[in-house]
Design an enzyme around this catalytic site. Sequence first.
Site, short mmCIF file in Angstrom:
data_model
loop_
_atom_site.label_atom_id
_atom_site.label_comp_id
_atom_site.label_asym_id
_atom_site.label_seq_id
_atom_site.Cartn_x
_atom_site.Cartn_y
_atom_site.Cartn_z
N THR A 151 0.95 -1.25 -0.06
CA THR A 151 0.06 0.09 0.06
C THR A 151 0.98 1.26 0.04
OG1 THR A 151 0.02 -0.26 2.64
CG2 THR A 151 -1.94 -0.90 1.04
N ARG B 100 3.80 2.43 -2.58
CA ARG B 100 4.14 3.08 -3.95
C ARG B 100 4.35 1.86 -4.99
NH1 ARG B 100 1.66 6.65 -2.57
NH2 ARG B 100 2.01 8.94 -2.66
N GLU C 179 0.92 3.25 -12.70
CA GLU C 179 -0.20 3.87 -12.58
C GLU C 179 -0.76 4.88 -13.36
OE1 GLU C 179 -0.20 3.63 -8.00
OE2 GLU C 179 -1.48 4.95 -8.20
N HIS D 285 -5.31 2.29 -5.69
CA HIS D 285 -4.80 3.51 -5.10
C HIS D 285 -6.01 4.16 -4.11
CE1 HIS D 285 -0.93 6.00 -4.76
NE2 HIS D 285 -1.53 5.77 -3.90
N ALA E 29 -6.09 3.30 -0.39
CA ALA E 29 -5.90 2.90 0.90
C ALA E 29 -6.34 4.24 1.85
CB ALA E 29 -4.39 2.54 1.08
C1 GLV Z 1 -1.30 8.08 -0.69
O1 GLV Z 1 -0.86 7.15 -1.54
C2 GLV Z 1 -0.74 9.18 0.09
O2 GLV Z 1 0.64 9.13 -0.33
O3 GLV Z 1 -1.16 9.57 0.62
#
Ligand code: GLV
Length: 330
Positions: A247, A249, A278, A296, A298
Amino acid sequence: MPKIFITRPIPEAGLKILHDKGYEVVVNEAALERAATQEEMIAVLQQAQGEGKPFDALLSVLTDQITVEVIDAGLPTLKVIANYAVGFDNVDVGAAKQKGVMVTNTPGVLTDTVAEHTFALVLSIAHRIAEADRFSRADKYKAWGPELLLGTDVSGKTLGVLGLGRIGSRVAYHAVKGFGMKVLYYDPKQNPDFEKEYGAVYVSNVDELLPQCDFVSIHVPLLDSTRHFINEERFKKMKPSAYLINTSRGPIVDEKALAAALKNGVIRGAAIDVFEYEPEITPELKKLENIILTPHIASATRETRNKMAELAATNIIEALEGRTPPNLIK
Ligand code: GLV
Ligand code: GLV
């Protein structure tokens, strides 16, 4: 009055704070369901300069590539770039600093949400939730069976946490307190307090950590040194029964090597929220049953996205009023 450029529509909670200050806020409404392009950002910033009403702040999101060209287009008036994300690999922080532009992020407010999503992925891949849902919808459920869709227990297993920042620590908390897991962690820094509280074990060499883990969860930032941190060789170090969770990169995992590892049984499964290219997803991954793919999301709860918007707005206000913003990247 200060003028703010927001590259994509963000939650109203953040806009309200800026409007209440009396700031002029320009939202790039065109980029609702797509990323803003560099040309677009540069054109908006330059046009404002040309009209003699330039921008003082830029509120960017993680799909924006804030390059030196974008930063230059905002100069000399641009004072702060507030990135609506905890990660800031999309911003050329070095160039910004050199040109006297502050960069901020939104840590803290999304920690619980990302840790929850991470654990949702752990449980879902181990219990084959997404696969079972596809199975049920496809009318394949003909009879209950002693060996139907057998998964793997999470309780009591070993979790390897790569990167013990806020999010990694919170994932470890859920693992230990909720599921009695054993936690091993890898990080540039050892954390004795954390070890005491969670019975966690520090492993300074990631190649020694991987063979011991049933689940491996990635929580490191994307840097030159972490690109393809998990690659073909490291998949081979993992147990054939292990699961990889990502979760953080996408480019931290070699996605081609991941597809091969899943296909060839080098590891048992994976659940990932981020992708190397992505929003493109390596086509082989989409054909596999033993991977869960989320786009993406999360940190994507209503509560957290509101808080991220508020925090980005607060960082802008603090910077423009001459104070040190709370989340200045140093
Ligand atoms: C999401 O990926 C963030 O970095 O906030
Ligand atoms: C990000 O919030 C991290 O430190 O893990």
